[in-house]
Design an enzyme around this catalytic site. Structure first.
Site, PDB file in Angstrom:
ATOM      1  N   ARG A  53      37.466   6.795 -15.528  1.00  0.00           N
ATOM      2  CA  ARG A  53      36.007   6.746 -15.551  1.00  0.00           C
ATOM      3  C   ARG A  53      35.590   5.296 -15.359  1.00  0.00           C
ATOM      4  NH1 ARG A  53      36.191   3.367 -18.668  1.00  0.00           N
ATOM      5  NH2 ARG A  53      33.968   3.536 -18.967  1.00  0.00           N
ATOM      6  N   GLY A  54      34.264   5.093 -15.255  1.00  0.00           N
ATOM      7  CA  GLY A  54      33.781   3.750 -14.926  1.00  0.00           C
ATOM      8  C   GLY A  54      33.614   3.686 -13.408  1.00  0.00           C
ATOM      9  N   ALA A  55      32.452   3.171 -12.974  1.00  0.00           N
ATOM     10  CA  ALA A  55      32.075   3.298 -11.565  1.00  0.00           C
ATOM     11  C   ALA A  55      33.132   2.790 -10.562  1.00  0.00           C
ATOM     12  CB  ALA A  55      30.729   2.624 -11.352  1.00  0.00           C
ATOM     13  N   ARG A  90      31.569  13.655  -9.699  1.00  0.00           N
ATOM     14  CA  ARG A  90      30.624  13.108 -10.691  1.00  0.00           C
ATOM     15  C   ARG A  90      29.461  12.487  -9.926  1.00  0.00           C
ATOM     16  NH1 ARG A  90      32.738   9.496 -15.452  1.00  0.00           N
ATOM     17  NH2 ARG A  90      30.741  10.127 -16.333  1.00  0.00           N
ATOM     18  N   GLN A 195      33.225   5.520 -25.539  1.00  0.00           N
ATOM     19  CA  GLN A 195      33.969   4.608 -24.655  1.00  0.00           C
ATOM     20  C   GLN A 195      34.046   3.203 -25.251  1.00  0.00           C
ATOM     21  OE1 GLN A 195      31.724   6.814 -23.617  1.00  0.00           O
ATOM     22  NE2 GLN A 195      32.011   7.430 -21.503  1.00  0.00           N
ATOM     23  N   ASP A 236      26.356   2.008 -13.356  1.00  0.00           N
ATOM     24  CA  ASP A 236      26.916   3.024 -12.461  1.00  0.00           C
ATOM     25  C   ASP A 236      26.201   3.060 -11.116  1.00  0.00           C
ATOM     26  OD1 ASP A 236      27.505   3.964 -15.359  1.00  0.00           O
ATOM     27  OD2 ASP A 236      28.965   4.917 -14.029  1.00  0.00           O
ATOM     28  N   ASN A 246      22.978   3.339 -16.320  1.00  0.00           N
ATOM     29  CA  ASN A 246      24.212   3.042 -17.060  1.00  0.00           C
ATOM     30  C   ASN A 246      24.318   4.038 -18.214  1.00  0.00           C
ATOM     31  OD1 ASN A 246      26.610   1.430 -17.334  1.00  0.00           O
ATOM     32  ND2 ASN A 246      25.730   0.578 -19.193  1.00  0.00           N
ATOM     33  N   LYS A 247      25.412   3.951 -18.923  1.00  0.00           N
ATOM     34  CA  LYS A 247      25.711   4.898 -20.002  1.00  0.00           C
ATOM     35  C   LYS A 247      24.504   5.107 -20.919  1.00  0.00           C
ATOM     36  CE  LYS A 247      28.661   6.840 -20.338  1.00  0.00           C
ATOM     37  NZ  LYS A 247      28.649   8.202 -19.746  1.00  0.00           N
TER      38      LYS A 247
HETATM   39  O1  MRU Z   1      30.801   8.048 -18.131  1.00  0.00           O
HETATM   40  P1  MRU Z   1      31.547   6.773 -17.847  1.00  0.00           P
HETATM   41  O2  MRU Z   1      32.508   6.404 -18.924  1.00  0.00           O
HETATM   42  O3  MRU Z   1      32.169   6.799 -16.467  1.00  0.00           O
HETATM   43  O4  MRU Z   1      30.419   5.663 -17.828  1.00  0.00           O
HETATM   44  C1  MRU Z   1      30.770   4.344 -17.542  1.00  0.00           C
HETATM   45  C2  MRU Z   1      29.663   3.403 -17.675  1.00  0.00           C
HETATM   46  O5  MRU Z   1      28.523   3.758 -17.923  1.00  0.00           O
HETATM   47  C3  MRU Z   1      29.983   1.979 -17.375  1.00  0.00           C
HETATM   48  O6  MRU Z   1      29.203   1.123 -18.148  1.00  0.00           O
HETATM   49  C4  MRU Z   1      29.694   1.753 -15.888  1.00  0.00           C
HETATM   50  O7  MRU Z   1      30.415   2.644 -15.090  1.00  0.00           O
HETATM   51  C5  MRU Z   1      30.032   0.401 -15.473  1.00  0.00           C
HETATM   52  S1  MRU Z   1      31.731   0.194 -15.314  1.00  0.00           S
HETATM   53  C6  MRU Z   1      32.103  -1.276 -14.625  1.00  0.00           C
END
Ligand code: MRU
Length: 349
Positions: A53-55, A90, A195, A236, A246-247
């Site tokens: 996970r994470g962009a 996603r 996370q 993201d 973002n999250k």
């Molecule tokens: O749902 P996730 O864990 O994929 O969400 C991730 C985030 O929101 C991160 O902050 C975002 O992707 C930036 S990662 C460099």
């Protein structure tokens, strides 16, 4: 970054077996498991079920999933269908579609498989450089905070585990540590999937960076008490005007930061800037199962990993994965090209 003193990337091509290795993030912080992806479907599931996970890492995994599809069948139409399909894994992180489109653009039809593999490797190499450069620019900001100890607050995991190496929001933290700055990180727990408490803290522990995990609602009070010098979060997707997806919970931190006059920075790799979407309200927001709210993993008294339900049996939850922080709440974007105000993004990218 290092785990138990050994340097790892978060994804790599395993030359010996011609498959792809990832770190299964659903098992962290309890177990460090390297998982092999052998098929396109393995890659799709790894993204959808958040083993990765994470962009930026979602983007790299999408690229490698297309390589695994090419191993199954080198027919261009088959691969093109998978390129379209992987984008549905996603919806919010734009890096996924960005990486899939980049692979499509660079396929050499006379050497399909190898040209895709080369592009996957390039995407990863470039991402490491981008993150490191974000780290260097962020370091310059942190250097300006003239305090014995600098307190940074971060939300979710925009760390090494969300990229290929360094992280985005964490890169300035690692660079500051390397530059000898005394740094302490407030880690938002980041419900529902935690996370922050399970991934960011795991990274910072392994890198020996001083930190404390806080419940998501604690940041506001810490800011009022002068215990936060700067917020740095990841993203993201950023729309053309600088609104930030973002999250979930990021927006509330930005509001509290504004109210307390604390700089709120977003670490933004160019691969996460989406000029095609003009405003944040048009960014698709992922809705996930309410299982993520009610089911918790942890060790029981005997040290066995267990999952428990913390809700009344018949209560339902509502689980949106991301929120939108309006551009006017963002002090600046830390990018690989430098620090920009929201209104400066469009002319620089
Ligand atoms: O749902 P996730 O864990 O994929 O969400 C991730 C985030 O929101 C991160 O902050 C975002 O992707 C930036 S990662 C460099």
């Amino acid at each position: 970054m290092k785990i138990d003193g050994k340097h790892y990337l978060t994804i790599w091509h395993n030359e010996n077996e011609d498959n792809v290795c990832i770190i299964d993030q659903t098992r962290l912080p309890f177990e460090f498991i390297i998982k092999k992806l052998n098929t396109y479907q393995d890659g799709f599931v790894a993204i959808k079920d958040m083993l990765v996970r994470g962009a930026p890492l979602i983007g790299a995994t999408a690229a490698y999933s297309i390589y695994l599809a090419a191993k199954e069948n080198e027919n261009f139409d088959y691969i093109n269908e998978k390129i379209t399909n992987i984008k549905t894994a996603r919806p919010t992180a734009v890096n996924l579609a960005w990486a899939a489109d980049r692979i499509l653009k660079n396929i050499d039809r006379s050497n399909i498989k190898n040209s895709i593999l080369n592009e996957c490797k390039k995407i990863c190499e470039e991402d490491i450089k981008i993150s490191e450069s974000i780290g260097n620019h962020g370091l310059e900001l942190i250097k300006k905070i003239k305090k014995e100890k600098v307190n940074i607050l971060t939300h979710c995991n925009a760390g090494w585990l969300a990229t290929i190496d360094w992280g985005t929001a964490t890169a300035p933290i690692y660079k500051s540590r390397d530059a000898g700055i005394n740094i302490h990180v407030w880690v938002d727990e980041t419900r529902p999937r935690n996370q922050g408490s399970s991934l960011t803290s795991y990274e910072l522990l392994n890198e020996e960076i001083e930190h404390k995990i806080i419940a998501d609602n604690t940041g506001g009070l810490l800011m009022q008490r002068g215990m936060v010098d700067m917020c740095i979060v990841g993203t993201d997707r950023v729309s053309e005007n600088g609104d930030v997806a973002n999250k979930i919970g990021t927006y509330l931190k930005a509001l509290a930061a504004k109210d307390n006059n604390i700089p709120f920075y977003v670490a933004l790799p160019s691969t996460t800037y989406d000029k095609k979407i003009l405003k944040g309200k048009d960014i698709p927001i992922e809705e996930r199962s309410d299982d993520e709210l009610k089911l918790m993993n942890g060790f029981d008294q005997d040290g066995k990993l267990k999952q428990i339900n913390i809700y009344p049996k018949n209560s339902k939850g509502f689980n949106l994965g991301f929120d939108i922080t309006p551009a006017e709440l963002v002090t600046g974007f830390i990018t690989e090209k430098g620090i920009f105000k929201p209104e400066e993004l469009r002319e620089n990218f």
